[in-house]
Write an enzyme that holds these catalytic residues in place. Structure first.
Site: not given
Length: 307
Positions: A129, A146, A239
Site C-alpha cells: 500500500r 499496527r 510480505c
C-alpha cells in the site's frame, strides 16, 4: 461430529471463524463446532513493522502448530496473511466465496487520496500500500500502523494520522464501512494476493474434516486466488516485498482467469505491471511472474532484499 477451530483473539479473526462455523452448521446440522482462542506472536509484538519481526507468518505459526499436534481441527485465516508455501502436513481445506477486494482510505477530516495536503501522514502496515500511495502522491509520508481494526480506526480518529488505509473486507465484515472516506479503485490500489478471501486450514490427512469443509468451497475464488499466489510465489516474494495481484474469472462458455500483477519499489518510482489470461491458475501466475522478472522486477526485489 465435532470440529475445534483455532482463532486469533482479534474481533475480525473471531468474526471470520464464527462465520465459517455458522455456515458449516447450516449445512451439517449435527455438527458441533468449538472455538479455541490462540494469541500469536504477531498479536503480541505491535510496536514494530511486520517485515522487521518476521512477516505475516507470525500470525499463523502458533495456529499451525496446534493443527499439526491435532489439538484443533481447523484454523481460519485471511488468505492474504497465509504464506504461499503449505506447511508440510497441512492444506487449505476450503476457500469460501470472496468478499470485498479493495482497500479503503479513512480520514478524520474527510480527505480523499487526491485531496490530502502536501506532507500528509498516511498510516499503513503494508509495504504494498505504501509504495502504491507514493507512486501517486510522492509528496506524502507513510508510517507504520499496527494493531487490530478497532485500534487502527481509533488512531485515525484521534488524529495520529491524516489518513489510514485498511483492507475493505475487514471493515465490511465488522460492519465498519461507514468509516470509509474513499474506496480505492483497483486502478489506484491493486490488492495483495488473496485479499478478501478466507482460507480454512486443516491437516492434509484428515479426510473427515476435508469432506466437511468441501461444502464451503467456491471454485471461482479458488482459481483466482491460486493465480495470484502463484504470481507471488514465482517472484519468490512474501510480505517483505511490495507485490500486488488481482485475478477474476471472465467468460461463461469457456471461463478464463484474467490476472494483473504488480511489483513496485518502496518509493513508488519503479513499477512493473503485467497482465494476462489463461485457464491454468498455476501456469498463468508463474508465466506472469517470469514476464515481470524479464521487465525488471528482479532488480526491484533484489534492492528490497539487500536492505
Amino acid at each position: 461430529m465435532k470440529l475445534i477451530f483455532a482463532t486469533r483473539p482479534s474481533a475480525l479473526a473471531r468474526w471470520q471463524t464464527q462465520w465459517v462455523m455458522t455456515a458449516l452448521k447450516d449445512i451439517h446440522p449435527d455438527l458441533d463446532c468449538e472455538e479455541r482462542i490462540i494469541t500469536t506472536q504477531g498479536d503480541k509484538v505491535l510496536d514494530k513493522p511486520l517485515p522487521e519481526i518476521g512477516g505475516k507468518g507470525l500470525f499463523t505459526q502458533e495456529l499451525e502448530s496446534e493443527l499439526l499436534s491435532d489439538a484443533v481441527h481447523c484454523a481460519v485465516h485471511s488468505l492474504k496473511d497465509l504464506p504461499v508455501e503449505d506447511v508440510p502436513g497441512l492444506t487449505i481445506g476450503c476457500i469460501p466465496p470472496r468478499a470485498e477486494v479493495r482497500d479503503a482510505l479513512i480520514s478524520k477530516n474527510g480527505y480523499s487520496l487526491a485531496t490530502l495536503p502536501n506532507g500528509a501522514c498516511i498510516g499503513t502496515s503494508s509495504l504494498r500500500r505504501a509504495a502504491q500511495i507514493l507512486a501517486l502522491r510522492p509528496d506524502v509520508q507513510t508510517e507504520s500502523l499496527r494493531g487490530n481494526v478497532d485500534t487502527r480506526l481509533r488512531k485515525a480518529m484521534d488524529g495520529q494520522y491524516d489518513a489510514i488505509i485498511l483492507a475493505g473486507a475487514g471493515l465490511t465484515r465488522l460492519g465498519l464501512e461507514n468509516h470509509v472516506t474513499e474506496w480505492l479503485s483497483l486502478g489506484v490500489m491493486l490488492p495483495a494476493p488473496g485479499q478478501g478471501a478466507l482460507a480454512v486450514q486443516c491437516r492434509a490427512d484428515n479426510q473427515t474434516t476435508l469432506n466437511l469443509l468441501a461444502a464451503l468451497e467456491d471454485d471461482p475464488t479458488r482459481r483466482a486466488v491460486t493465480a495470484e499466489r502463484a504470481f507471488l510465489s514465482g517472484l519468490g516474494g512474501g510480505c517483505s516485498v511490495p507485490v500486488a495481484a488481482y485475478a477474476q474469472i471472465i467468460g461463461e462458455q469457456r471461463p478464463e482467469i484474467s490476472l494483473t500483477g504488480l511489483v513496485i519499489s518502496e518509493d513508488g518510482k519503479k513499477v512493473v505491471k503485467v497482465m494476462g489470461q489463461g485457464t491454468d491458475a498455476f501456469q498463468l501466475g508463474n508465466d506472469l511472474a517470469r514476464r515481470a522478472i524479464a521487465r525488471g522486477a528482479h532488480e526491484i526485489l533484489a534492492a528490497r532484499l539487500v536492505k
